[in-house]
Design a protein around this motif. Structure first.
Motif, PDB file in Angstrom:
ATOM      1  N   ASP A 315       7.135   4.046   3.730  1.00  0.00           N
ATOM      2  CA  ASP A 315       6.391   2.833   3.377  1.00  0.00           C
ATOM      3  C   ASP A 315       6.630   2.447   1.923  1.00  0.00           C
ATOM      4  O   ASP A 315       5.699   2.085   1.198  1.00  0.00           O
ATOM      5  CB  ASP A 315       4.890   3.060   3.621  1.00  0.00           C
ATOM      6  N   GLU A 316       7.870   2.510   1.488  1.00  0.00           N
ATOM      7  CA  GLU A 316       8.220   2.333   0.073  1.00  0.00           C
ATOM      8  C   GLU A 316       7.509   1.144  -0.586  1.00  0.00           C
ATOM      9  O   GLU A 316       6.893   1.268  -1.637  1.00  0.00           O
ATOM     10  CB  GLU A 316       9.737   2.124  -0.059  1.00  0.00           C
ATOM     11  N   PHE A 317       7.613  -0.017   0.033  1.00  0.00           N
ATOM     12  CA  PHE A 317       7.226  -1.244  -0.656  1.00  0.00           C
ATOM     13  C   PHE A 317       5.711  -1.406  -0.775  1.00  0.00           C
ATOM     14  O   PHE A 317       5.245  -2.255  -1.533  1.00  0.00           O
ATOM     15  CB  PHE A 317       7.836  -2.464   0.049  1.00  0.00           C
ATOM     16  N   PRO A 402      -0.731   9.636   1.607  1.00  0.00           N
ATOM     17  CA  PRO A 402      -1.867  10.125   0.826  1.00  0.00           C
ATOM     18  C   PRO A 402      -3.161   9.404   1.216  1.00  0.00           C
ATOM     19  O   PRO A 402      -3.119   8.313   1.786  1.00  0.00           O
ATOM     20  CB  PRO A 402      -1.467   9.794  -0.610  1.00  0.00           C
ATOM     21  N   PRO A 403      -4.311   9.985   0.891  1.00  0.00           N
ATOM     22  CA  PRO A 403      -5.590   9.358   1.231  1.00  0.00           C
ATOM     23  C   PRO A 403      -6.036   8.296   0.240  1.00  0.00           C
ATOM     24  O   PRO A 403      -7.064   7.635   0.463  1.00  0.00           O
ATOM     25  CB  PRO A 403      -6.555  10.549   1.201  1.00  0.00           C
ATOM     26  N   THR A 404      -5.303   8.112  -0.838  1.00  0.00           N
ATOM     27  CA  THR A 404      -5.696   7.156  -1.873  1.00  0.00           C
ATOM     28  C   THR A 404      -5.673   5.716  -1.348  1.00  0.00           C
ATOM     29  O   THR A 404      -5.005   5.412  -0.368  1.00  0.00           O
ATOM     30  CB  THR A 404      -4.769   7.298  -3.084  1.00  0.00           C
ATOM     31  N   PHE A 405      -6.425   4.849  -2.030  1.00  0.00           N
ATOM     32  CA  PHE A 405      -6.548   3.448  -1.630  1.00  0.00           C
ATOM     33  C   PHE A 405      -7.005   3.342  -0.173  1.00  0.00           C
ATOM     34  O   PHE A 405      -6.465   2.550   0.612  1.00  0.00           O
ATOM     35  CB  PHE A 405      -5.244   2.680  -1.876  1.00  0.00           C
ATOM     36  N   ASP A 406      -7.990   4.187   0.154  1.00  0.00           N
ATOM     37  CA  ASP A 406      -8.578   4.211   1.507  1.00  0.00           C
ATOM     38  C   ASP A 406      -7.526   4.444   2.588  1.00  0.00           C
ATOM     39  O   ASP A 406      -7.663   3.963   3.717  1.00  0.00           O
ATOM     40  CB  ASP A 406      -9.342   2.914   1.779  1.00  0.00           C
ATOM     41  N   GLY A 407      -6.472   5.166   2.225  1.00  0.00           N
ATOM     42  CA  GLY A 407      -5.435   5.498   3.189  1.00  0.00           C
ATOM     43  C   GLY A 407      -4.442   4.391   3.463  1.00  0.00           C
ATOM     44  O   GLY A 407      -3.584   4.532   4.346  1.00  0.00           O
ATOM     45  N   HIS A 408      -4.510   3.299   2.686  1.00  0.00           N
ATOM     46  CA  HIS A 408      -3.639   2.147   2.945  1.00  0.00           C
ATOM     47  C   HIS A 408      -2.307   2.211   2.196  1.00  0.00           C
ATOM     48  O   HIS A 408      -1.435   1.376   2.434  1.00  0.00           O
ATOM     49  CB  HIS A 408      -4.354   0.851   2.570  1.00  0.00           C
ATOM     50  N   LEU A 409      -2.154   3.172   1.286  1.00  0.00           N
ATOM     51  CA  LEU A 409      -0.949   3.198   0.457  1.00  0.00           C
ATOM     52  C   LEU A 409       0.283   3.612   1.265  1.00  0.00           C
ATOM     53  O   LEU A 409       1.388   3.130   1.021  1.00  0.00           O
ATOM     54  CB  LEU A 409      -1.164   4.156  -0.710  1.00  0.00           C
ATOM     55  N   GLY A 410       0.090   4.488   2.242  1.00  0.00           N
ATOM     56  CA  GLY A 410       1.219   4.949   3.041  1.00  0.00           C
ATOM     57  C   GLY A 410       2.140   5.862   2.245  1.00  0.00           C
ATOM     58  O   GLY A 410       1.863   6.237   1.101  1.00  0.00           O
ATOM     59  N   ALA A 411       3.236   6.240   2.860  1.00  0.00           N
ATOM     60  CA  ALA A 411       4.258   7.051   2.190  1.00  0.00           C
ATOM     61  C   ALA A 411       5.085   6.112   1.318  1.00  0.00           C
ATOM     62  O   ALA A 411       6.223   5.765   1.622  1.00  0.00           O
ATOM     63  CB  ALA A 411       5.136   7.763   3.210  1.00  0.00           C
ATOM     64  N   CYS A 412       4.468   5.704   0.219  1.00  0.00           N
ATOM     65  CA  CYS A 412       5.052   4.636  -0.596  1.00  0.00           C
ATOM     66  C   CYS A 412       6.056   5.186  -1.598  1.00  0.00           C
ATOM     67  O   CYS A 412       6.275   6.398  -1.715  1.00  0.00           O
ATOM     68  CB  CYS A 412       3.951   3.851  -1.293  1.00  0.00           C
ATOM     69  N   LEU A 433      -1.593  10.448  -5.307  1.00  0.00           N
ATOM     70  CA  LEU A 433      -1.571  11.335  -4.145  1.00  0.00           C
ATOM     71  C   LEU A 433      -2.936  11.844  -3.718  1.00  0.00           C
ATOM     72  O   LEU A 433      -3.065  12.370  -2.609  1.00  0.00           O
ATOM     73  CB  LEU A 433      -0.681  12.546  -4.431  1.00  0.00           C
ATOM     74  N   GLY A 434      -3.957  11.717  -4.572  1.00  0.00           N
ATOM     75  CA  GLY A 434      -5.233  12.333  -4.272  1.00  0.00           C
ATOM     76  C   GLY A 434      -5.272  13.763  -4.784  1.00  0.00           C
ATOM     77  O   GLY A 434      -4.281  14.289  -5.311  1.00  0.00           O
ATOM     78  N   PRO A 435      -6.427  14.449  -4.626  1.00  0.00           N
ATOM     79  CA  PRO A 435      -6.615  15.750  -5.283  1.00  0.00           C
ATOM     80  C   PRO A 435      -5.969  16.938  -4.597  1.00  0.00           C
ATOM     81  O   PRO A 435      -5.758  17.960  -5.241  1.00  0.00           O
ATOM     82  CB  PRO A 435      -8.142  15.902  -5.289  1.00  0.00           C
ATOM     83  N   GLU A 436      -5.650  16.877  -3.322  1.00  0.00           N
ATOM     84  CA  GLU A 436      -5.152  18.060  -2.618  1.00  0.00           C
ATOM     85  C   GLU A 436      -3.954  17.737  -1.739  1.00  0.00           C
ATOM     86  O   GLU A 436      -4.005  17.863  -0.506  1.00  0.00           O
ATOM     87  CB  GLU A 436      -6.277  18.678  -1.778  1.00  0.00           C
ATOM     88  N   ILE A 475       3.606  16.845   7.230  1.00  0.00           N
ATOM     89  CA  ILE A 475       2.945  18.150   7.280  1.00  0.00           C
ATOM     90  C   ILE A 475       3.767  19.118   8.134  1.00  0.00           C
ATOM     91  O   ILE A 475       3.976  20.275   7.763  1.00  0.00           O
ATOM     92  CB  ILE A 475       1.521  18.015   7.856  1.00  0.00           C
ATOM     93  N   VAL A 476       4.233  18.617   9.270  1.00  0.00           N
ATOM     94  CA  VAL A 476       5.157  19.388  10.109  1.00  0.00           C
ATOM     95  C   VAL A 476       6.484  18.632  10.143  1.00  0.00           C
ATOM     96  O   VAL A 476       6.608  17.609  10.823  1.00  0.00           O
ATOM     97  CB  VAL A 476       4.607  19.577  11.536  1.00  0.00           C
TER      98      VAL A 476
END
Length: 495
Positions: A315-317, A402-412, A433-436, A475-476
């Motif tokens: 989700d680069e862009f 990542p969970p940041t931006f309410d999960g909307h950021l994607g694999a950016c 990326l969030g804390p963990e 993750i996998v």
């Protein structure tokens, strides 16, 4: 462990800790200021005695990232003129270990090899000598306003750094015959260009290109358009000599204004290829240092024999649309207009992308299409261009969200960086990326990079046109066959 090493220019004292020795701020070329401004890199001046190499050296001049990216993308600014320097991490000064040389990203206008997130200790821990490099950016690195000014000075800096590695890395325990150059975004685009440059031949044996390939370059005509716009902003003649008289702070500010102007009015008549690339400073196809567009040179055999690992994030862009809130303002006409600008049949393309994402908003679909245009399709084209040539090519996709931006950021864009370096502990990445973030993903990805640099095999099959195997890092991790084939097919003949 010894912390003093002798190079061709003089001796260096580094810092030894935990079995790793770091040498920082090592000059590989002379300061590019005064009479050397807008000139080819000159060799560094030798020194007497033992030079202190325990702290990062100066970074090249650049403007800060604009909000909100200043919070999301780690950056560092260290004043000083001796900015053409590099850093080395090694597990020992004896032996003949694989070498990895990092070229940072930043749209050819930002970034530094001295960002703490690029600390190479984990590579050294795993038996690799890691090098990170500063190179000239913006106008100082990529301005081209006339034929009497050398083009691609930033790339020539990179070549000078690689030549330094060839000539000196043995003293740090590295093997100059086993060098992998790796980079992200503009760093990866630089590598795609280095593959096509005759003057870079023989300086590296493998290459890893993250979120950038061999499509981003400007014609001399487009580069001159950009240079004239820069000169107009500065109120000077469109010559390197005149631009060199402008105070550095004003120049870096104008460079930032230039990028904003392109984004606000991406008219090809004003900006040439930069209107689509959205970057005012890029490698220039000058006909000499870079004889032809990089992807064309590579398809014709340039860089043959060099093993490649190339890939993108899913989700680069979204990095450029979600944090700014722009994604929520995209409507159907804007979506279709963007697809058409990229050369697609807009109605057909939007239908294909929407079929795989039935609940997607127009902004979501624009992000997917732009991700493919900027990043995924060029990576695939690079892999395709290498088919039948010596040297293997492996393709990957980074998919963890990542969970940041309410999960909307994607694999950016840029999310893979701390996983590659195994530096998830660096808190500078927390806003992105969030804390963990998952350590097991860093373990897998970092190990693949080390394996590729060591043996040429990252752990999955090489790319071919029948199966198109692609490692999907999540993750996998799993190996996919021709992911999103229908969307890939849309770009045949277009990108």
């Amino acid at each position: 462990m010894r912390s003093v090493v002798t190079t061709r220019h003089g001796s260096l004292r580094g810092t030894a800790e935990g079995g790793i020795t770091a040498f920082k701020g090592i000059p590989y070329a002379a300061p590019p200021f005064g009479p050397d401004r807008f000139r080819l890199p000159r060799p560094a001046t030798p020194w007497d005695g033992v030079r202190d190499a325990r702290a990062y050296g100066p970074t090249v001049p650049k403007a800060p990232y604009a909000p909100p990216f200043d919070r999301l993308i780690p950056e560092v600014d260290i004043p000083g003129e001796d900015c053409l320097n590099l850093n080395v991490w090694t597990p020992g000064l004896g032996g003949s270990l694989p070498v990895m040389v990092w070229l940072h990203g930043g749209a050819f206008s930002n970034g530094s090899g001295s960002v703490p997130g690029y600390d190479g200790s984990r590579f050294a821990r795993d038996g690799v000598v890691c090098v990170t490099v500063n190179y000239r950016l913006g106008a100082d690195g990529f301005l081209h306003v006339s034929d009497d000014t050398p083009a691609n000075l930033g790339l020539l800096d990179q070549i000078a750094a690689l030549a330094w590695v060839r000539d000196n890395i043995t003293a740090f325990g590295g093997d100059p015959g086993n060098v992998t150059v790796f980079g992200e975004s503009a760093g990866a685009m630089s590598i795609g260009t280095l593959l096509a440059m005759p003057s870079a031949a023989g300086l590296f044996q493998r290459a890893i290109l993250q979120s950038g390939a061999a499509h981003h370059a400007l014609s001399p005509a487009s580069a001159r358009l950009v240079g004239r716009h820069l000169a107009d902003l500065l109120g000077v003649e469109a010559t390197a000599k005149a631009i060199a008289t402008v105070p550095q702070g004003r120049l870096t500010e104008a460079q930032q204004q230039l990028r904003t102007a392109i984004s606000a009015d991406p008219d090809p008549a004003r900006w040439g290829e930069a209107a689509l690339n959205l970057m005012p400073f890029e490698p220039v196809v000058d006909g000499e240092l870079l004889p032809a567009p990089p992807i064309e040179r590579i398809a014709a055999g340039a860089g043959a024999g060099i093993d490649l690992l190339v890939g993108t994030n899913s989700d680069e862009f979204r990095l450029f649309l979600v944090p700014t809130g722009v994604i929520g303002h995209v409507n159907e006409p804007m979506l279709h207009a963007t697809a058409a600008r990229y050369g697609l049949d807009a109605d057909a393309a939007v239908a294909v992308y929407r079929a795989a994402r039935p609940d997607a908003s127009p902004g979501d679909l624009l992000a997917a299409i732009a991700t493919d245009w900027f990043y995924r399709i060029p990576a695939i084209r690079l892999a395709e261009a290498r088919t039948g040539q010596p040297g293997t090519t492996h393709l990957y996709e980074f998919a963890w969200q990542p969970p940041t931006f309410d999960g909307h950021l994607g694999a950016c864009h840029a999310t893979e960086l701390p996983f590659v370096f195994d530096n998830l502990h660096d808190e500078a990445f927390t806003p992105l990326l969030g804390p963990e973030p998952p350590q097991q993903l860093a373990d897998a990805m970092h190990a693949a990079w080390v394996s590729f640099a060591t043996t040429g095999d990252p752990g999955w099959p090489a790319y071919d046109l029948q199966q198109r195997p692609t490692m999907r890092f999540d993750i996998v991790p799993e190996i996919l066959t021709d992911p999103r084939a229908g969307e890939r097919a849309l770009w045949e003949g277009m990108r």
